[in-house]
Design an enzyme around this catalytic site. Structure first.
Site, PDB file in Angstrom:
ATOM      1  N   HIS B  84       0.856  -1.185   0.000  1.00  0.00           N
ATOM      2  CA  HIS B  84       0.000   0.000   0.000  1.00  0.00           C
ATOM      3  C   HIS B  84       0.897   1.242   0.000  1.00  0.00           C
ATOM      4  O   HIS B  84       2.104   1.135   0.245  1.00  0.00           O
ATOM      5  CB  HIS B  84      -0.985   0.029   1.166  1.00  0.00           C
ATOM      6  CG  HIS B  84      -0.368  -0.061   2.539  1.00  0.00           C
ATOM      7  ND1 HIS B  84      -0.918  -0.820   3.561  1.00  0.00           N
ATOM      8  CD2 HIS B  84       0.756   0.489   3.080  1.00  0.00           C
ATOM      9  CE1 HIS B  84      -0.169  -0.719   4.648  1.00  0.00           C
ATOM     10  NE2 HIS B  84       0.845   0.066   4.384  1.00  0.00           N
ATOM     11  N   GLU B 102       5.040 -11.692   0.930  1.00  0.00           N
ATOM     12  CA  GLU B 102       4.790 -12.096  -0.468  1.00  0.00           C
ATOM     13  C   GLU B 102       6.096 -12.588  -1.071  1.00  0.00           C
ATOM     14  O   GLU B 102       7.182 -12.247  -0.580  1.00  0.00           O
ATOM     15  CB  GLU B 102       4.285 -10.898  -1.298  1.00  0.00           C
ATOM     16  CG  GLU B 102       3.139 -10.136  -0.697  1.00  0.00           C
ATOM     17  CD  GLU B 102       1.925 -11.011  -0.389  1.00  0.00           C
ATOM     18  OE1 GLU B 102       1.077 -10.568   0.414  1.00  0.00           O
ATOM     19  OE2 GLU B 102       1.849 -12.148  -0.887  1.00  0.00           O
ATOM     20  N   HIS B 119       2.285   0.607  -9.593  1.00  0.00           N
ATOM     21  CA  HIS B 119       0.930   0.904  -9.079  1.00  0.00           C
ATOM     22  C   HIS B 119       1.019   1.740  -7.802  1.00  0.00           C
ATOM     23  O   HIS B 119       0.395   2.798  -7.673  1.00  0.00           O
ATOM     24  CB  HIS B 119       0.199  -0.415  -8.803  1.00  0.00           C
ATOM     25  CG  HIS B 119      -1.134  -0.269  -8.126  1.00  0.00           C
ATOM     26  ND1 HIS B 119      -2.333  -0.360  -8.791  1.00  0.00           N
ATOM     27  CD2 HIS B 119      -1.452  -0.033  -6.821  1.00  0.00           C
ATOM     28  CE1 HIS B 119      -3.338  -0.177  -7.927  1.00  0.00           C
ATOM     29  NE2 HIS B 119      -2.822   0.017  -6.718  1.00  0.00           N
ATOM     30  N   GLU B 120       1.813   1.291  -6.864  1.00  0.00           N
ATOM     31  CA  GLU B 120       1.885   2.007  -5.563  1.00  0.00           C
ATOM     32  C   GLU B 120       2.394   3.438  -5.754  1.00  0.00           C
ATOM     33  O   GLU B 120       1.922   4.367  -5.106  1.00  0.00           O
ATOM     34  CB  GLU B 120       2.792   1.240  -4.588  1.00  0.00           C
ATOM     35  CG  GLU B 120       2.262  -0.132  -4.195  1.00  0.00           C
ATOM     36  CD  GLU B 120       0.808  -0.113  -3.734  1.00  0.00           C
ATOM     37  OE1 GLU B 120       0.090  -1.086  -4.001  1.00  0.00           O
ATOM     38  OE2 GLU B 120       0.366   0.895  -3.144  1.00  0.00           O
ATOM     39  N   HIS B 123      -0.205   5.841  -6.439  1.00  0.00           N
ATOM     40  CA  HIS B 123      -0.829   6.381  -5.221  1.00  0.00           C
ATOM     41  C   HIS B 123       0.056   7.464  -4.620  1.00  0.00           C
ATOM     42  O   HIS B 123      -0.431   8.526  -4.218  1.00  0.00           O
ATOM     43  CB  HIS B 123      -1.017   5.278  -4.166  1.00  0.00           C
ATOM     44  CG  HIS B 123      -2.060   4.258  -4.520  1.00  0.00           C
ATOM     45  ND1 HIS B 123      -3.304   4.570  -5.004  1.00  0.00           N
ATOM     46  CD2 HIS B 123      -2.023   2.890  -4.466  1.00  0.00           C
ATOM     47  CE1 HIS B 123      -3.997   3.469  -5.228  1.00  0.00           C
ATOM     48  NE2 HIS B 123      -3.241   2.443  -4.909  1.00  0.00           N
ATOM     49  N   HIS B 129      -7.621   4.338  -6.875  1.00  0.00           N
ATOM     50  CA  HIS B 129      -7.840   3.178  -7.748  1.00  0.00           C
ATOM     51  C   HIS B 129      -8.753   3.543  -8.907  1.00  0.00           C
ATOM     52  O   HIS B 129      -9.676   4.339  -8.771  1.00  0.00           O
ATOM     53  CB  HIS B 129      -8.434   2.032  -6.934  1.00  0.00           C
ATOM     54  CG  HIS B 129      -7.384   1.364  -6.100  1.00  0.00           C
ATOM     55  ND1 HIS B 129      -7.615   0.883  -4.835  1.00  0.00           N
ATOM     56  CD2 HIS B 129      -6.073   1.132  -6.346  1.00  0.00           C
ATOM     57  CE1 HIS B 129      -6.506   0.360  -4.342  1.00  0.00           C
ATOM     58  NE2 HIS B 129      -5.544   0.499  -5.246  1.00  0.00           N
ATOM     59  N   ASP B 229      15.118  17.846 -30.633  1.00  0.00           N
ATOM     60  CA  ASP B 229      15.888  19.042 -30.999  1.00  0.00           C
ATOM     61  C   ASP B 229      15.195  19.844 -32.087  1.00  0.00           C
ATOM     62  O   ASP B 229      15.240  21.070 -32.095  1.00  0.00           O
ATOM     63  CB  ASP B 229      17.275  18.620 -31.535  1.00  0.00           C
ATOM     64  CG  ASP B 229      18.092  17.880 -30.480  1.00  0.00           C
ATOM     65  OD1 ASP B 229      17.866  18.146 -29.276  1.00  0.00           O
ATOM     66  OD2 ASP B 229      18.890  17.014 -30.848  1.00  0.00           O
ATOM     67  N   ALA B 279      14.803  22.879 -38.274  1.00  0.00           N
ATOM     68  CA  ALA B 279      14.608  22.389 -39.659  1.00  0.00           C
ATOM     69  C   ALA B 279      13.311  22.971 -40.189  1.00  0.00           C
ATOM     70  O   ALA B 279      12.357  23.203 -39.425  1.00  0.00           O
ATOM     71  CB  ALA B 279      14.525  20.858 -39.665  1.00  0.00           C
TER      72      ALA B 279
END
Lengths: 83, 365
Positions: B84, B102, B119-120, B123, B129, B229, B279
Site C-alpha cells: 500500500h 509475499e 501501481h503504488e 498512489h 484506484h 531538438d 529544420a
C-alpha cells in the site's frame, strides 16, 4: 456479523469475517454506533453495493459467490473509496 | 481514473525517494532496478523527476514489512494485501510499503515487484484506484507480461490531469508573466504539422482552438524521447520528421514509419554532426533547410540528397537573425526564425527580415 447473503451459497463464519474485514479495509465499513458487534445489515449491504459497483459486478448488496471470489484476489491495500 | 479527496498532489516536480530496506526474494540491484523502472513509468508522461537519496527523509520512503509494520494498516501474510502507499503529503505522505510475506520477483513468479511498485507509486503521486480493469491503477494484481510495459491511457490521462494540466496553468502564467518579463520564454523546436496547425513542443496551436493546447510528446508518440531538438513536415510525403541528437524519426500521424529511427548522416550530414537545432521545409522550392550551430544545409527532398555547396554561414544568407537558430517554421512565404525571446519574420521572396516579434506572440500573449 450481519452480512446479507445470497440464499444459494453456504458461507462459513470465517468467510463472513474475511468479507467483513475486506469491506472495512477497502470500503470504509465502520462499526455501527449501536455497538461494536452489532453492525446494521444495511450498512454492510450498502458497502457491498459500493464494491460490486466498483468492480462492475451485479449490484445486489448481498454476498454472493462472484463477489466473494473477487475479495480473495491479491490486491493493493489502499481503499477503493476516498478516505 | 480517480483522485484522493481534495485531489492531493505534489506541488513540486522534483521528488526524492529512499529505499529503506530490501526483500530477500531478490538481489538488491534487482530491487533498485524495479523501483527505478517503476518511477520512470510516471516520469515518462509528466514533468516529474525522481531522484534517489540514500540518507535523510525523502518525499517517498520505500520499505518492506510484514503484518503490523508501524502504520496501523497491517499486512495479512502471503497474498491478499500485497502493498500500500500514502497519497502526497508530509511525513507518511507518498510513502510506499511492500508486504514481505509475499514472494517478490522480476518475472511472472509470485508478484512482480516492478508492476506492484508502479501501481503504488501512482498512489504516492495522487492517483486512487481506477475502475478500468485494464488500468495500472486497478486495485487487483494482474501480471501483464515481461516485455515492454506501456502505461495504459487511463493512467496517463489521470496523472496528466494532476501534473500536466498544472503545467498548462503555468503556461497561461507564462503568457501573462511574459508580458512583463520578455526574456522569460523561448521556443526550441517547432514544426508545421497537418497544414493548418503549428506544433510547438509542448504546445499545439490550431486555428479553431483559442487556447494553445499543452501536449506531451509521449502522449502522442510514446516511443519518441522526452525532448527533441528539431522537427519539420514534408507535405509531399505527408510525413513529419523529428530529430534528437544523431537520430531522426519519420512519423505518419501517430505511427513511426518502418526502419526509423535512422542516423542523420544517412541523409548526407557529416558523420561528426551531433545534432540539428532547427529544420524547415519550403514547399515552393521543395528544399528543406537544416540549421546547426552557425551554419545551415539545404536538402533536396525530391532527389533525397544534400545540395552541393553547403553548409553555409547563417549570417550570410539570413543577415540579422543572429548566428544560431532555436527553431523555425514557414508560413505563407515567410520563415519565422526563433532566437531566444525574439522571432524574426523573414520574407523568402525579398530575402530580408520584414518584422521582429516577441517569441510568444505566437500564442497571442
Amino acid at each position: 456479523i450481519p452480512v446479507p447473503l445470497e440464499d444459494s451459497h453456504e458461507f462459513t463464519e470465517k468467510d463472513l469475517q474475511f468479507a467483513e474485514r475486506y469491506l472495512r479495509n477497502h470500503y470504509d465499513l465502520r462499526p455501527n454506533p449501536a455497538g461494536i458487534m452489532r453492525k446494521s445489515a444495511n450498512t454492510v449491504a450498502s458497502k457491498l453495493r459500493e464494491m460490486q459497483a466498483f468492480f462492475g459486478l451485479e449490484v445486489t448488496g448481498k454476498l454472493d459467490e462472484e463477489t466473494y471470489e473477487l475479495m480473495q484476489k491479491p490486491r493493493c491495500g489502499v481503499p477503493d473509496v476516498g478516505e | 481514473y480517480n483522485f484522493f479527496p481534495r485531489k492531493l498532489k505534489w506541488s513540486k516536480t522534483n521528488l526524492t525517494y529512499r529505499i529503506m530496506n530490501y526483500t530477500s526474494d531478490l538481489r538488491r540491484a534487482e530491487v533498485d532496478r524495479a523501483f527505478k523502472k517503476a518511477f520512470k513509468v510516471w516520469s515518462d508522461v509528466t514533468p516529474l523527476n525522481f531522484t534517489r537519496i540514500r540518507s535523510g527523509i525523502a518525499d517517498i520512503m520505500i520499505s518492506f514489512g510484514t503484518k503490523e509494520h508501524g502504520d496501523f494498516y497491517p499486512f495479512d501474510g502471503p497474498s491478499g494485501l500485497l502493498a500500500h502507499a500514502f497519497p502526497p503529503g508530509p511525513d507518511y505522505g507518498g510513502d510506499a510499503h511492500f508486504d514481505d510475506d509475499e514472494a517478490w520477483s522480476d518475472d511472472s513468479r509470485g508478484y512482480n515487484l516492478f508492476l506492484v511498485a508502479a501501481h503504488e507509486f501512482g498512489h504516492s503521486l495522487g492517483l486512487e484506484h481506477s475502475r478500468d480493469p485494464g488500468a495500472l491503477m486497478f486495485p487487483i494484481y494482474t501480471y501483464t507480461g515481461k516485455t515492454g510495459f506501456v502505461l495504459p491511457d487511463d493512467d496517463v490521462q489521470g496523472i496528466q490531469e494532476l501534473y500536466v494540466k498544472m503545467l498548462q496553468l503555468k503556461t497561461e502564467r507564462v503568457c501573462t508573466h511574459f508580458s512583463f518579463h520578455r526574456s522569460f520564454f523561448n521556443v526550441d523546436k517547432s514544426a508545421n504539422i497537418y497544414l493548418n496547425e503549428i506544433v510547438l513542443f509542448f504546445w499545439r496551436l490550431h486555428p479553431q482552438m483559442v487556447e494553445a493546447e499543452l501536449v506531451l510528446l509521449k502522449s502522442f508518440w510514446p516511443e519518441l524521447p522526452n525532448k527533441i531538438d528539431a522537427a519539420y513536415e514534408n507535405p509531399i510525403k505527408d510525413l513529419v520528421f523529428m530529430f534528437k541528437g544523431k537520430k531522426v524519426w519519420a512519423l505518419n500521424g501517430y505511427d513511426i514509419v518502418e526502419d526509423f529511427p535512422k542516423k542523420i548522416y544517412e541523409m548526407g550530414f557529416p558523420k561528426e554532426m551531433k545534432r540539428i537545432d532547427a529544420a524547415v521545409h519550403i514547399k515552393d522550392t521543395g528544399k528543406t533547410l537544416f540549421f546547426t550551430g552557425n551554419k545551415y544545409w539545404s536538402y533536396d527532398e525530391e532527389a533525397e540528397v544534400m545540395e552541393a555547396g553547403y553548409p553555409r554561414l547563417i549570417e550570410e544568407e539570413f543577415a540579422g537573425i543572429g548566428d544560431h537558430v532555436d527553431a523555425v517554421y514557414e508560413r505563407n512565404g515567410y520563415l519565422y526564425f526563433f532566437n531566444g525571446p525574439l522571432q524574426f519574420e523573414y520574407s523568402i521572396w525579398s530575402k530580408r527580415i520584414v518584422r521582429v516579434l516577441h517569441t510568444n506572440s505566437i500564442f497571442w500573449c
